[in-house]
Design a protein around this motif. Sequence first.
Motif, mmCIF file in Angstrom:
data_model
loop_
_atom_site.group_PDB
_atom_site.id
_atom_site.type_symbol
_atom_site.label_atom_id
_atom_site.label_comp_id
_atom_site.label_asym_id
_atom_site.label_seq_id
_atom_site.Cartn_x
_atom_site.Cartn_y
_atom_site.Cartn_z
ATOM 1 N N HIS A 39 -4.314 35.488 91.667
ATOM 2 C CA HIS A 39 -4.092 34.993 93.026
ATOM 3 C C HIS A 39 -5.127 33.923 93.377
ATOM 4 O O HIS A 39 -6.211 33.873 92.791
ATOM 5 C CB HIS A 39 -4.168 36.140 94.036
ATOM 6 C CG HIS A 39 -3.065 37.139 93.887
ATOM 7 N ND1 HIS A 39 -3.104 38.143 92.942
ATOM 8 C CD2 HIS A 39 -1.877 37.285 94.551
ATOM 9 C CE1 HIS A 39 -2.001 38.869 93.034
ATOM 10 N NE2 HIS A 39 -1.248 38.364 93.992
ATOM 11 N N GLU A 40 -4.751 33.095 94.330
ATOM 12 C CA GLU A 40 -5.614 31.969 94.706
ATOM 13 C C GLU A 40 -6.907 32.431 95.362
ATOM 14 O O GLU A 40 -7.968 31.837 95.165
ATOM 15 C CB GLU A 40 -4.847 31.036 95.648
ATOM 16 C CG GLU A 40 -5.588 29.745 95.977
ATOM 17 C CD GLU A 40 -4.742 28.782 96.781
ATOM 18 O OE1 GLU A 40 -5.252 27.680 97.088
ATOM 19 O OE2 GLU A 40 -3.575 29.122 97.111
ATOM 20 N N TYR A 41 -6.815 33.497 96.166
ATOM 21 C CA TYR A 41 -7.984 33.993 96.886
ATOM 22 C C TYR A 41 -8.274 35.435 96.471
ATOM 23 O O TYR A 41 -7.346 36.231 96.294
ATOM 24 C CB TYR A 41 -7.745 33.927 98.394
ATOM 25 C CG TYR A 41 -7.340 32.554 98.866
ATOM 26 C CD1 TYR A 41 -8.254 31.501 98.881
ATOM 27 C CD2 TYR A 41 -6.034 32.296 99.275
ATOM 28 C CE1 TYR A 41 -7.881 30.238 99.290
ATOM 29 C CE2 TYR A 41 -5.655 31.029 99.689
ATOM 30 C CZ TYR A 41 -6.575 30.006 99.690
ATOM 31 O OH TYR A 41 -6.200 28.749 100.093
ATOM 32 N N GLY A 220 -10.762 28.214 108.623
ATOM 33 C CA GLY A 220 -9.647 28.608 109.468
ATOM 34 C C GLY A 220 -8.521 29.155 108.613
ATOM 35 O O GLY A 220 -8.599 29.203 107.384
ATOM 36 N N LYS A 221 -7.441 29.556 109.256
ATOM 37 C CA LYS A 221 -6.370 30.202 108.504
ATOM 38 C C LYS A 221 -5.516 29.215 107.716
ATOM 39 O O LYS A 221 -4.878 29.590 106.735
ATOM 40 C CB LYS A 221 -5.493 31.043 109.429
ATOM 41 C CG LYS A 221 -4.528 30.303 110.298
ATOM 42 C CD LYS A 221 -3.676 31.314 111.045
ATOM 43 C CE LYS A 221 -2.512 30.649 111.740
ATOM 44 N NZ LYS A 221 -1.647 31.641 112.400
ATOM 45 N N GLU A 222 -5.514 27.932 108.116
ATOM 46 C CA GLU A 222 -4.695 26.961 107.387
ATOM 47 C C GLU A 222 -5.223 26.730 105.976
ATOM 48 O O GLU A 222 -4.458 26.613 105.021
ATOM 49 C CB GLU A 222 -4.648 25.619 108.129
ATOM 50 C CG GLU A 222 -4.031 25.691 109.521
ATOM 51 C CD GLU A 222 -5.071 26.000 110.579
ATOM 52 O OE1 GLU A 222 -6.238 26.265 110.194
ATOM 53 O OE2 GLU A 222 -4.732 25.989 111.770
ATOM 54 N N HIS A 223 -6.552 26.664 105.839
ATOM 55 C CA HIS A 223 -7.182 26.421 104.534
ATOM 56 C C HIS A 223 -8.339 27.409 104.368
ATOM 57 O O HIS A 223 -9.494 27.093 104.693
ATOM 58 C CB HIS A 223 -7.680 24.982 104.435
ATOM 59 C CG HIS A 223 -6.603 23.956 104.623
ATOM 60 N ND1 HIS A 223 -5.647 23.704 103.668
ATOM 61 C CD2 HIS A 223 -6.322 23.139 105.680
ATOM 62 C CE1 HIS A 223 -4.828 22.764 104.108
ATOM 63 N NE2 HIS A 223 -5.204 22.410 105.310
ATOM 64 N N PRO A 224 -8.065 28.620 103.875
ATOM 65 C CA PRO A 224 -9.099 29.652 103.779
ATOM 66 C C PRO A 224 -10.235 29.334 102.830
ATOM 67 O O PRO A 224 -11.226 30.077 102.793
ATOM 68 C CB PRO A 224 -8.311 30.880 103.285
ATOM 69 C CG PRO A 224 -6.892 30.597 103.602
ATOM 70 C CD PRO A 224 -6.745 29.125 103.470
ATOM 71 N N ASP A 225 -10.113 28.255 102.057
ATOM 72 C CA ASP A 225 -11.157 27.935 101.093
ATOM 73 C C ASP A 225 -11.943 26.683 101.469
ATOM 74 O O ASP A 225 -12.668 26.135 100.643
ATOM 75 C CB ASP A 225 -10.556 27.753 99.698
ATOM 76 C CG ASP A 225 -9.466 26.686 99.673
ATOM 77 O OD1 ASP A 225 -9.066 26.219 100.758
ATOM 78 O OD2 ASP A 225 -9.013 26.341 98.572
#
Length: 560
Positions: A39-41, A220-225
Amino acid sequence: MDRENKHRDLQIQIGDETVNIPYGTTLSVLAEQYYDERHEYPALLARVDGKLRELHKAIRRDCRVSFVSMEDSIGRKTYRRSMNLLFLKAIYHVVGRSHLEKVVLHFAVGDGFYYTVHGDVKLNEELIEKVKTCMQEMVEKKIPLMKRDISTQDAIALFHQYGMYDKEKLFRYRRVSKVNIYDMDGYEDYLYGFMVNHTGYLKIFDLLQFEDGIVLLMPGKEHPDQLKPFAPSRKVFEVQKEAETWAEKLDVSTVGDLNERISQGKMNQLFLVAEALQEGRIARIAEEIAARPTVKFVMIAGPSSSGKTTFSRRLSVQLIAHGLKPHAISVDNYFKSRRETPRDKTGDYDYECLEALDVELFNQDMNRLLEGESVKLPTYNFVTGEREYKEPPLTIGSEDVLVIEGIHCLNDAFSYSLPKEKKYKIYISALTQLNVDEHNRIPTTDGRLLRRIVRDNRTRGTNARETIARWPSVRRGEENNIFPYQEEADVIFNSALLYELSVLKMYAEPLLFQVRREDKEYDEAVRLLKFLDYFLPMPSEEVPHNSILREFIGNSCFDV
C-alpha cells in the motif's frame, strides 16, 4: 483459550488472504509483512474483528484483521494526535520543564495546530528551529509511544506534579477508574485517542512562527504524504482568538472549568452571558448593515449545523429594530428540477454543487427587485422535486433588505450580476472556544456533528448511524463550496456556545448508543461517546427559546 493458542499458529484473515502467524505476533509485525509494502501509506492502526487496536498489541487468537492508514479519517486523526505528543515532548525537552508554565494547544489553523508557550521563554525562530530539530531526531530514533493505565486518583496527582492543572481539574470529574497515560522517552501526558506505534511514522511536518504562537503544520487529507503551503484564514483566526479571550474572562476555558461551574450550580450566569455576547454581536452586525444604505442583499453562508436559520431570524429582528424591513429568502428555493440536478461520483443527486441551482433565475429575480418590479419568488417542493409559485409577489423599497441564506452565498459566481456595494456577506460557523484541557482540543466539526445528530433525529427521524454515514459527504461539500470563500465575508459570526456540549450530551448519548457494533459507523459513535463522557450533563430548561442551540434541541421561538 489463550493457553491453548500458545501451542499452535494462529489463522488470521487479512482481506481475501488467510495467513498463519505465531501466537503473540504484534499487529505492527503483521502490518509490515502483509500490508505496508502493498500500500502507498503504512498502517497506523488496526481493526481486529472490527475493533480498533494500536499496533503494539499482540494477537492471541484467530481473528480478522484490517488496517487503517493516512487515507482514512481515523488514521489522519491518529497521526495529528501523535504529532501533538511529539511536539510537546520536544518543546519541554528543549526549553526545560522548570522554564515552562504551560504549553497550550488552542485550535486548528489551516492544516496545522496553533499553540502558545507560557513561561520564562522567548519565542523566536531560533527556538522553533531547535524544537523542530529535536522532533526530527526523535523521528529518526523511532521512539516507542508506550501506554499504561493508572488510577484516576494517581493521574490527578501526576498531573498536579507536572503542573498540568487543566488535566488535574478534568479528571476530578471523570467517573472512570483508570486513565491511559502515554510515555514518549520519559515525557508523560494524557491525549484523547489512539496513537501510532513509534515516532518513525511522524516524518512529515513543519514548525512555523505565527502571530504570538507556533503552528505545527501537518499533511491534509488530499495529499497525506506532503505539506501544503501554510495559508491561514486570518478572519477566522481572529474570531477564534476573540472567542477564547471571552472564555478566559468568564473563567471557562476548558471542560474542567465548565464541569466545575455545573457541579457548583453556577450555570445561570454563564447561560445569560454567553447568549448576551451573541446577541450583542448580532446587534452590531445589524447596525453595520443599517449604516450602509446601499446594502440590499444580506448573504449568509456557513457549514452544516452552524445555526444559519436561527441566526438569520435573530438578525432580522435586529434589522427591524434598526428601522429596516427584512425579507427571508432561502437559496434552496432556486434548486433546479430534480431531473436536471447533477449527480456526484456515487450516482446520488448533488444538491451542494453550484450547478444544482438555477443561478440565472436567481440573478434575474434579484435584479428585477432592485429595479422596483413586483416579483413572484419560487418555492422548491422537496417531495416532487419541482419549483412552485405559491407566495404573493414581493416588491422592495428603500427600507427593505433581503436576508438570503444558502451555502453558495459567499461565492460571487452565484450572485455574479448583483453590484458588490449592494451585498453584505456573513460567514457563520460554530468555532468551539472550549478545550478539553491544555493539550487536547475540541474539533469544531465534532460540535457541529453532534448538533446535526440531535437535529436530524428530532426533525427527520434520522438515526445517528445515518447522520454519521452522510457526514463525510457533507464535509466534502463544505470544503468545495463554503470554506474557500470564508475570507470573502464582511463579517464572521461564531455560533458556538460555551455550555452547549453539556446540553447536547443528554440528547446525543442515547442516539449514539443505538449504533451497533457491526455498523461501519460504530467506531465514530464510540469516539463521540467517549468524548461526551468528559462533560457533566446540563438540563436544557435554562436555554433561552431564541438561542441558536434551540434550532437543534427543539422548542425554539422561531420556525426552524
